[in-house]
Design an enzyme around this catalytic site. Sequence first.
Site, mmCIF file in Angstrom:
data_model
loop_
_atom_site.group_PDB
_atom_site.id
_atom_site.type_symbol
_atom_site.label_atom_id
_atom_site.label_comp_id
_atom_site.label_asym_id
_atom_site.label_seq_id
_atom_site.Cartn_x
_atom_site.Cartn_y
_atom_site.Cartn_z
ATOM 1 N N CYS A 21 -4.734 2.363 -3.681
ATOM 2 C CA CYS A 21 -3.511 2.902 -3.075
ATOM 3 C C CYS A 21 -2.321 1.986 -3.334
ATOM 4 O O CYS A 21 -1.469 1.787 -2.449
ATOM 5 C CB CYS A 21 -3.664 3.126 -1.563
ATOM 6 S SG CYS A 21 -4.906 4.329 -1.159
ATOM 7 N N ASP A 80 2.970 -4.181 8.129
ATOM 8 C CA ASP A 80 1.767 -3.390 7.877
ATOM 9 C C ASP A 80 0.603 -4.356 8.078
ATOM 10 O O ASP A 80 0.324 -5.193 7.223
ATOM 11 C CB ASP A 80 1.804 -2.832 6.451
ATOM 12 C CG ASP A 80 0.493 -2.163 6.066
ATOM 13 O OD1 ASP A 80 -0.500 -2.272 6.808
ATOM 14 O OD2 ASP A 80 0.462 -1.533 4.990
ATOM 15 N N GLN A 113 -4.638 -4.848 7.216
ATOM 16 C CA GLN A 113 -5.634 -5.837 6.791
ATOM 17 C C GLN A 113 -5.574 -7.103 7.632
ATOM 18 O O GLN A 113 -6.463 -7.954 7.529
ATOM 19 C CB GLN A 113 -5.426 -6.217 5.317
ATOM 20 C CG GLN A 113 -5.662 -5.097 4.320
ATOM 21 C CD GLN A 113 -7.100 -4.585 4.308
ATOM 22 O OE1 GLN A 113 -8.028 -5.263 4.738
ATOM 23 N NE2 GLN A 113 -7.278 -3.373 3.832
ATOM 24 N N LYS A 116 -10.633 -0.065 10.368
ATOM 25 C CA LYS A 116 -10.764 -1.289 9.566
ATOM 26 C C LYS A 116 -11.131 -2.488 10.429
ATOM 27 O O LYS A 116 -11.192 -3.619 9.953
ATOM 28 C CB LYS A 116 -9.476 -1.548 8.788
ATOM 29 C CG LYS A 116 -9.287 -0.523 7.677
ATOM 30 C CD LYS A 116 -8.104 -0.800 6.799
ATOM 31 C CE LYS A 116 -8.029 0.275 5.706
ATOM 32 N NZ LYS A 116 -6.845 0.130 4.861
ATOM 33 N N HIS A 155 0.880 -1.175 0.000
ATOM 34 C CA HIS A 155 0.000 0.000 0.000
ATOM 35 C C HIS A 155 0.917 1.225 0.000
ATOM 36 O O HIS A 155 2.010 1.179 0.563
ATOM 37 C CB HIS A 155 -0.825 -0.065 1.288
ATOM 38 C CG HIS A 155 -1.921 0.949 1.419
ATOM 39 N ND1 HIS A 155 -1.673 2.270 1.678
ATOM 40 C CD2 HIS A 155 -3.267 0.824 1.344
ATOM 41 C CE1 HIS A 155 -2.831 2.918 1.767
ATOM 42 N NE2 HIS A 155 -3.815 2.065 1.564
HETATM 43 C C1 LIG Z 1 -5.848 0.793 4.692
HETATM 44 C C2 LIG Z 1 -4.447 0.350 4.593
HETATM 45 C C3 LIG Z 1 -3.405 1.177 4.981
HETATM 46 C C4 LIG Z 1 -3.621 2.612 5.412
HETATM 47 O O1 LIG Z 1 -4.437 2.694 6.534
HETATM 48 P P1 LIG Z 1 -4.971 4.136 7.022
HETATM 49 O O2 LIG Z 1 -6.046 3.774 7.973
HETATM 50 O O3 LIG Z 1 -5.477 4.840 5.792
HETATM 51 O O4 LIG Z 1 -3.830 4.833 7.642
HETATM 52 C C5 LIG Z 1 -2.127 0.690 4.899
HETATM 53 N N1 LIG Z 1 -1.891 -0.557 4.482
HETATM 54 C C6 LIG Z 1 -2.861 -1.388 4.112
HETATM 55 C C7 LIG Z 1 -2.513 -2.774 3.683
HETATM 56 C C8 LIG Z 1 -4.178 -0.966 4.139
HETATM 57 O O5 LIG Z 1 -5.149 -1.797 3.757
#
Ligand SMILES: *Cc1c(COP(=O)(O)O)cnc(C)c1O
Length: 430
Positions: A384, A220, A223, A246, A142
């Site tokens: 993104c 990260d 998800q 999320k 992302h």
């Molecule tokens: C949504 C997402 C992000 C960014 O999260 P924010 O809540 O916009 O800061 C980063 N990495 C992954 C894999 C995502 O799905």
Amino acid sequence: MSDNVLEKEISVSDVILEVKRIRNDFPILSERFSSETGTVKSLVYFDNAATTQKPRAVLDALQNYYQHQNANVHRAIHKLGERATFAYENSRKKVAQFINSRSTREIVFTRGTTEAINLVAHSWGRKFIKPGDEILLSEMEHHSNLIPWQLLAKDRGALLRFIPFSKSNGTLQMANLNHFITEKTRLISVTHMSNVFGTINPVRGLIQKAHERGIPVLLDAAQAVPHLPTDVQELDCDFLAFSGHKMCGPTGIGVLYAKEKFLEDMDPYQGGGEMISSVWLDKATWNELPHKFEAGTPNIAGAIGLGAAVDYLSDIGMEKITLYEQKLTTYALSRMQEITEMKIFGLAPFRGGVISFYMGKIHPHDMAQYLDSEGIAVRAGHHCAQPVMRKLGILATTRASFYFYNTYEEIDFFIEIVKKAREFFGYGTQ
Ligand SMILES: *Cc1c(COP(=O)(O)O)cnc(C)c1O
């Protein structure tokens, strides 16, 4: 150690979620839309990789905070201030337990995943990355886990390298890992689960390999934490970033987990109130962890809402959530593959409920719009992840992404409408 949560034996009866009852917890899921022709459509919310809906428990926690607890934290010597501080710090405890962190000192509240990664790139990166050093990412990141490292690399004269993904199924090509980890690698930062392909990456093995060479790893987990049981001690990751919105929590709140020794070594990210211990006109000393990284008045309500979300998810059980979503996704994939022209990006053996697809003649945005006209919310775009799209040779996909409140019936309806779109846009009519 295994990277597949599904290998754990859980009897089928354990997997049955009371989805009907669960759906009643989410007021927004009963929203209706009237179409141009006057017919009323129910909401089918398949945009969970972008953000998730909020259960009443979270809405109530926000309301309750503003109605009965509202005050600034840590400073006030009055009853409300004590209540707010207790609730805020209690949420930190809940989050720490939820990911099995050793202590609340390792839990920094941020605005979300993006800010958590920027914090590490800024505070850790600017201090420890030297010219010529390498940071290893993957090609499926992302933008949130790419741009902060680009900025850092430019600032410090460092080099970014990338673990490639396979175009055929959206998995990371780990066989040549030794080629990508070099003497100069100082950090590995990868996504635990792809927001484009749904791929669950084999991060445990990667972390073990990295640690054998003394390289820290950031995950990260934007998800992953919402959909998979997460144990930071078992994973042994050094940093982990995720977002409240999320995982049924409010927007504007997220978490950076980091091992204490890293946070101790790092300089503050932002300066201001709350993050200091003593201040003179020309110098200052820092507050203890994790407050050193929380400058200014934090998102108190957001943190409290996230605490309520964590309680809500824990009550259902993260393992149940994972298994239910896996079954739902397997079902959706098999139904989607009934459609001849359907191309699905990301067919990894271990995957979550994020499905990116494309039907040649139909523009991904047209598909999303057609689905929306029937009340089905999906996303269309580059998600993104422009470099991912570029490698796939496309500009966009349509993406359906599930959460535990979605149902088999919704997937059947989705398939029905995708088939209608297929005819509407000129397939199957020749
Ligand atoms: C949504 C997402 C992000 C960014 O999260 P924010 O809540 O916009 O800061 C980063 N990495 C992954 C894999 C995502 O799905």
